[in-house]
Write a protein that holds these residues in place. Structure first.
Motif, PDB file in Angstrom:
ATOM      1  N   MET A   1       0.848  -1.194   0.000  1.00 59.89           N
ATOM      2  CA  MET A   1       0.000   0.000   0.000  1.00 59.89           C
ATOM      3  C   MET A   1       0.886   1.248   0.000  1.00 59.89           C
ATOM      4  O   MET A   1       1.772   1.378   0.849  1.00 59.89           O
ATOM      5  CB  MET A   1      -0.911   0.008   1.235  1.00 59.89           C
ATOM      6  N   PRO A   2       0.704   2.192  -0.944  1.00 59.92           N
ATOM      7  CA  PRO A   2       1.569   3.364  -1.024  1.00 59.92           C
ATOM      8  C   PRO A   2       1.331   4.312   0.150  1.00 59.92           C
ATOM      9  O   PRO A   2       0.245   4.390   0.710  1.00 59.92           O
ATOM     10  CB  PRO A   2       1.150   4.021  -2.343  1.00 59.92           C
ATOM     11  N   SER A   3       2.376   5.031   0.534  1.00 60.69           N
ATOM     12  CA  SER A   3       2.275   6.017   1.597  1.00 60.69           C
ATOM     13  C   SER A   3       1.365   7.158   1.163  1.00 60.69           C
ATOM     14  O   SER A   3       1.293   7.505  -0.021  1.00 60.69           O
ATOM     15  CB  SER A   3       3.662   6.554   1.936  1.00 60.69           C
ATOM     16  N   ILE A   4       0.677   7.748   2.154  1.00 58.56           N
ATOM     17  CA  ILE A   4      -0.198   8.888   1.848  1.00 58.56           C
ATOM     18  C   ILE A   4       0.613  10.114   1.438  1.00 58.56           C
ATOM     19  O   ILE A   4       0.054  11.078   0.922  1.00 58.56           O
ATOM     20  CB  ILE A   4      -1.106   9.229   3.044  1.00 58.56           C
ATOM     21  N   PHE A   5       1.928  10.060   1.667  1.00 59.42           N
ATOM     22  CA  PHE A   5       2.803  11.142   1.240  1.00 59.42           C
ATOM     23  C   PHE A   5       3.423  10.868  -0.135  1.00 59.42           C
ATOM     24  O   PHE A   5       4.108  11.724  -0.684  1.00 59.42           O
ATOM     25  CB  PHE A   5       3.932  11.355   2.256  1.00 59.42           C
ATOM     26  N   SER A   6       3.174   9.686  -0.680  1.00 63.10           N
ATOM     27  CA  SER A   6       3.807   9.286  -1.944  1.00 63.10           C
ATOM     28  C   SER A   6       3.293  10.115  -3.110  1.00 63.10           C
ATOM     29  O   SER A   6       2.130  10.548  -3.131  1.00 63.10           O
ATOM     30  CB  SER A   6       3.543   7.804  -2.222  1.00 63.10           C
ATOM     31  N   TYR A   7       4.148  10.315  -4.098  1.00 60.45           N
ATOM     32  CA  TYR A   7       3.727  10.948  -5.343  1.00 60.45           C
ATOM     33  C   TYR A   7       2.574  10.165  -5.948  1.00 60.45           C
ATOM     34  O   TYR A   7       2.573   8.935  -5.945  1.00 60.45           O
ATOM     35  CB  TYR A   7       4.898  10.976  -6.327  1.00 60.45           C
ATOM     36  N   GLN A   8       1.585  10.882  -6.458  1.00 59.36           N
ATOM     37  CA  GLN A   8       0.437  10.328  -7.179  1.00 59.36           C
ATOM     38  C   GLN A   8      -0.407   9.369  -6.329  1.00 59.36           C
ATOM     39  O   GLN A   8      -1.052   8.468  -6.867  1.00 59.36           O
ATOM     40  CB  GLN A   8       0.888   9.642  -8.468  1.00 59.36           C
ATOM     41  N   SER A   9      -0.424   9.587  -5.014  1.00 62.71           N
ATOM     42  CA  SER A   9      -1.285   8.778  -4.139  1.00 62.71           C
ATOM     43  C   SER A   9      -2.652   9.420  -3.942  1.00 62.71           C
ATOM     44  O   SER A   9      -3.529   8.833  -3.301  1.00 62.71           O
ATOM     45  CB  SER A   9      -0.613   8.569  -2.780  1.00 62.71           C
ATOM     46  N   ALA A  10      -2.870  10.619  -4.491  1.00 67.39           N
ATOM     47  CA  ALA A  10      -4.155  11.316  -4.350  1.00 67.39           C
ATOM     48  C   ALA A  10      -5.220  10.649  -5.206  1.00 67.39           C
ATOM     49  O   ALA A  10      -4.922   9.960  -6.193  1.00 67.39           O
ATOM     50  CB  ALA A  10      -3.998  12.779  -4.769  1.00 67.39           C
ATOM     51  N   GLU A  11      -6.487  10.865  -4.814  1.00 65.14           N
ATOM     52  CA  GLU A  11      -7.608  10.351  -5.604  1.00 65.14           C
ATOM     53  C   GLU A  11      -7.854  11.195  -6.846  1.00 65.14           C
ATOM     54  O   GLU A  11      -8.536  10.758  -7.773  1.00 65.14           O
ATOM     55  CB  GLU A  11      -8.884  10.323  -4.752  1.00 65.14           C
ATOM     56  N   VAL A  12      -7.320  12.409  -6.862  1.00 61.56           N
ATOM     57  CA  VAL A  12      -7.570  13.353  -7.948  1.00 61.56           C
ATOM     58  C   VAL A  12      -6.299  13.562  -8.751  1.00 61.56           C
ATOM     59  O   VAL A  12      -5.205  13.720  -8.199  1.00 61.56           O
ATOM     60  CB  VAL A  12      -8.060  14.711  -7.392  1.00 61.56           C
ATOM     61  N   ASP A  13      -6.453  13.557 -10.073  1.00 60.51           N
ATOM     62  CA  ASP A  13      -5.347  13.878 -10.970  1.00 60.51           C
ATOM     63  C   ASP A  13      -5.916  14.785 -12.052  1.00 60.51           C
ATOM     64  O   ASP A  13      -6.870  14.429 -12.739  1.00 60.51           O
ATOM     65  CB  ASP A  13      -4.769  12.608 -11.589  1.00 60.51           C
ATOM     66  N   TRP A  14      -5.334  15.972 -12.192  1.00 65.98           N
ATOM     67  CA  TRP A  14      -5.881  16.943 -13.132  1.00 65.98           C
ATOM     68  C   TRP A  14      -5.405  16.660 -14.545  1.00 65.98           C
ATOM     69  O   TRP A  14      -4.622  15.742 -14.792  1.00 65.98           O
ATOM     70  CB  TRP A  14      -5.552  18.355 -12.666  1.00 65.98           C
ATOM     71  N   CYS A  15      -5.877  17.460 -15.472  1.00 60.67           N
ATOM     72  CA  CYS A  15      -5.731  17.134 -16.887  1.00 60.67           C
ATOM     73  C   CYS A  15      -4.288  17.238 -17.386  1.00 60.67           C
ATOM     74  O   CYS A  15      -3.878  16.502 -18.275  1.00 60.67           O
ATOM     75  CB  CYS A  15      -6.640  18.060 -17.714  1.00 60.67           C
ATOM     76  N   GLU A  16      -3.540  18.157 -16.825  1.00 66.27           N
ATOM     77  CA  GLU A  16      -2.159  18.337 -17.281  1.00 66.27           C
ATOM     78  C   GLU A  16      -1.358  17.050 -17.112  1.00 66.27           C
ATOM     79  O   GLU A  16      -1.478  16.349 -16.105  1.00 66.27           O
ATOM     80  CB  GLU A  16      -1.493  19.464 -16.493  1.00 66.27           C
ATOM     81  N   GLY A  17      -0.535  16.726 -18.112  1.00 68.02           N
ATOM     82  CA  GLY A  17       0.293  15.533 -18.048  1.00 68.02           C
ATOM     83  C   GLY A  17       1.286  15.591 -16.902  1.00 68.02           C
ATOM     84  O   GLY A  17       1.785  16.664 -16.552  1.00 68.02           O
ATOM     85  N   ASN A  18       1.571  14.432 -16.319  1.00 66.51           N
ATOM     86  CA  ASN A  18       2.450  14.372 -15.157  1.00 66.51           C
ATOM     87  C   ASN A  18       3.917  14.206 -15.551  1.00 66.51           C
ATOM     88  O   ASN A  18       4.248  13.394 -16.426  1.00 66.51           O
ATOM     89  CB  ASN A  18       2.034  13.209 -14.253  1.00 66.51           C
ATOM     90  N   PHE A  19       4.782  14.987 -14.896  1.00 67.82           N
ATOM     91  CA  PHE A  19       6.234  14.909 -15.049  1.00 67.82           C
ATOM     92  C   PHE A  19       6.702  15.132 -16.488  1.00 67.82           C
ATOM     93  O   PHE A  19       7.718  14.587 -16.903  1.00 67.82           O
ATOM     94  CB  PHE A  19       6.755  13.556 -14.537  1.00 67.82           C
ATOM     95  N   GLU A  20       5.973  15.934 -17.228  1.00 64.27           N
ATOM     96  CA  GLU A  20       6.360  16.191 -18.616  1.00 64.27           C
ATOM     97  C   GLU A  20       7.463  17.243 -18.725  1.00 64.27           C
ATOM     98  O   GLU A  20       8.224  17.243 -19.690  1.00 64.27           O
ATOM     99  CB  GLU A  20       5.141  16.639 -19.423  1.00 64.27           C
ATOM    100  N   ARG A  21       7.548  18.154 -17.757  1.00 65.66           N
ATOM    101  CA  ARG A  21       8.524  19.242 -17.822  1.00 65.66           C
ATOM    102  C   ARG A  21       9.496  19.234 -16.654  1.00 65.66           C
ATOM    103  O   ARG A  21      10.389  20.070 -16.588  1.00 65.66           O
ATOM    104  CB  ARG A  21       7.800  20.599 -17.887  1.00 65.66           C
ATOM    105  N   SER A  22       9.303  18.321 -15.743  1.00 61.95           N
ATOM    106  CA  SER A  22      10.193  18.231 -14.592  1.00 61.95           C
ATOM    107  C   SER A  22      10.134  16.831 -14.010  1.00 61.95           C
ATOM    108  O   SER A  22       9.066  16.198 -14.009  1.00 61.95           O
ATOM    109  CB  SER A  22       9.808  19.255 -13.530  1.00 61.95           C
ATOM    110  N   ALA A  23      11.262  16.371 -13.501  1.00 57.97           N
ATOM    111  CA  ALA A  23      11.308  15.040 -12.893  1.00 57.97           C
ATOM    112  C   ALA A  23      10.775  15.048 -11.471  1.00 57.97           C
ATOM    113  O   ALA A  23      10.482  13.986 -10.913  1.00 57.97           O
ATOM    114  CB  ALA A  23      12.738  14.515 -12.910  1.00 57.97           C
ATOM    115  N   ILE A  24      10.612  16.235 -10.866  1.00 58.14           N
ATOM    116  CA  ILE A  24      10.161  16.304  -9.472  1.00 58.14           C
ATOM    117  C   ILE A  24       8.828  17.038  -9.317  1.00 58.14           C
ATOM    118  O   ILE A  24       8.230  17.003  -8.249  1.00 58.14           O
ATOM    119  CB  ILE A  24      11.216  16.985  -8.576  1.00 58.14           C
ATOM    120  N   ILE A  25       8.357  17.698 -10.373  1.00 61.59           N
ATOM    121  CA  ILE A  25       7.081  18.406 -10.325  1.00 61.59           C
ATOM    122  C   ILE A  25       6.076  17.668 -11.194  1.00 61.59           C
ATOM    123  O   ILE A  25       6.232  17.597 -12.415  1.00 61.59           O
ATOM    124  CB  ILE A  25       7.223  19.863 -10.808  1.00 61.59           C
ATOM    125  N   ALA A  26       5.052  17.115 -10.564  1.00 62.36           N
ATOM    126  CA  ALA A  26       4.085  16.295 -11.303  1.00 62.36           C
ATOM    127  C   ALA A  26       3.350  17.131 -12.344  1.00 62.36           C
ATOM    128  O   ALA A  26       3.334  16.795 -13.539  1.00 62.36           O
ATOM    129  CB  ALA A  26       3.104  15.646 -10.334  1.00 62.36           C
TER     130      ALA A  26
END
Length: 263
Positions: A1-26
């Motif tokens: 089970m992923p940590s609640i602090f883990s990247y992309q563990s939220a129930e919501v993901d917005w339309c913008e693509g993830n990690f397309e312009r930065s390795a640390i900014i989703a």
């Protein structure tokens, strides 16, 4: 089970693509667009300095909470973590609760509320219960928070009926325009993501951040104006515009002038 602090563990993901312009900014643009909240808070705090001299606590508390919204929204969109999502949404809830507690007109209090102190307690208990409920289905939180805007618009309409000051009506009209643009961007990003991704333009949630901050730039002076009418009857509030009345896009603020006369 992923940590609640883990990247992309939220129930919501917005339309913008993830990690397309930065390795640390989703979500890169959704993250950097939160700069609008870091600008909003000091601008409101500085321009409304006459009101702040009379009612310091509301200005300090609400300004700090606006900064918290910017911080937590930045953290959420940077990580898309479960904790980030909840902090983002709860900071908005707490800011609204503080604004209602300090600025909700006494004439609209429920009949069983006899004082501002009692209303503080009611707001606090309601906020606590709502905070706990937000953990039940986090994906619904944003929709519920957006619905509060309709009550704010209703209150504004009620107050505008009592006032014929053209500057107040102009400020309210601008607030509504910015809010309509903002909520249209939010809904578009949420419900039409497939279309925006198809044409490679999935950035409407970042527009939402900027546009809702613009709406708040107009909303807060309106609320302050009405608060002065009710709570500081020895002053006459006046809407002023910075930097100049002649500019198309202006920042309104409240100046306190000669003894109060009914609007």
């Amino acid at each position: 089970m992923p940590s609640i602090f883990s990247y992309q563990s939220a129930e919501v993901d917005w339309c913008e693509g993830n990690f397309e312009r930065s390795a640390i900014i989703a979500e890169y643009y959704n993250t950097i667009s939160n700069v609008s909240f870091f600008i909003l808070s000091p601008v409101l705090f500085y321009l409304n300095q006459q009101y702040r001299q009379q009612r310091a606590l509301p200005m300090y508390v609400v300004s700090v909470l606006f900064l918290c919204i910017g911080i937590f929204s930045t953290y959420f969109h940077m990580t898309l973590s479960y904790v980030g999502q909840l902090l983002d949404e709860l900071s908005i809830l707490w800011a609204l609760a503080a604004a209602y507690s300090f600025w909700y007109p006494k004439v609209y209090f429920p009949r069983f509320i006899k004082s501002r102190k009692q209303f503080f307690w009611l707001s606090g208990v309601t906020t606590l219960i709502t905070t706990l409920m937000s953990f039940i289905k986090p994906a619904l939180n944003a929709y519920v928070l957006n619905c509060i805007a309709f009550h704010l618009l209703y209150l504004t309409w009620r107050e505008l009926k009592k006032c014929d000051d053209k500057r107040v009506h102009r400020t309210a009209a601008a607030m509504v325009v910015w809010w309509v643009l903002a909520i249209s961007s939010w809904i578009s990003d949420r419900w039409l993501c497939w279309f925006w991704q198809a044409i490679n333009f999935p950035y409407f949630h970042s527009f939402w951040h900027v546009l809702i901050a613009m709406s708040l730039l107009y909303c807060c002076p309106l609320v302050i104006y009405f608060d002065v009418n009710y709570e500081l009857p020895s002053f006459k509030p006046k809407i002023r515009y910075w930097p100049s009345d002649s500019w198309l896009v202006v920042v309104p603020y409240v100046a306190l002038e000669k003894p109060y006369k009914q609007c």
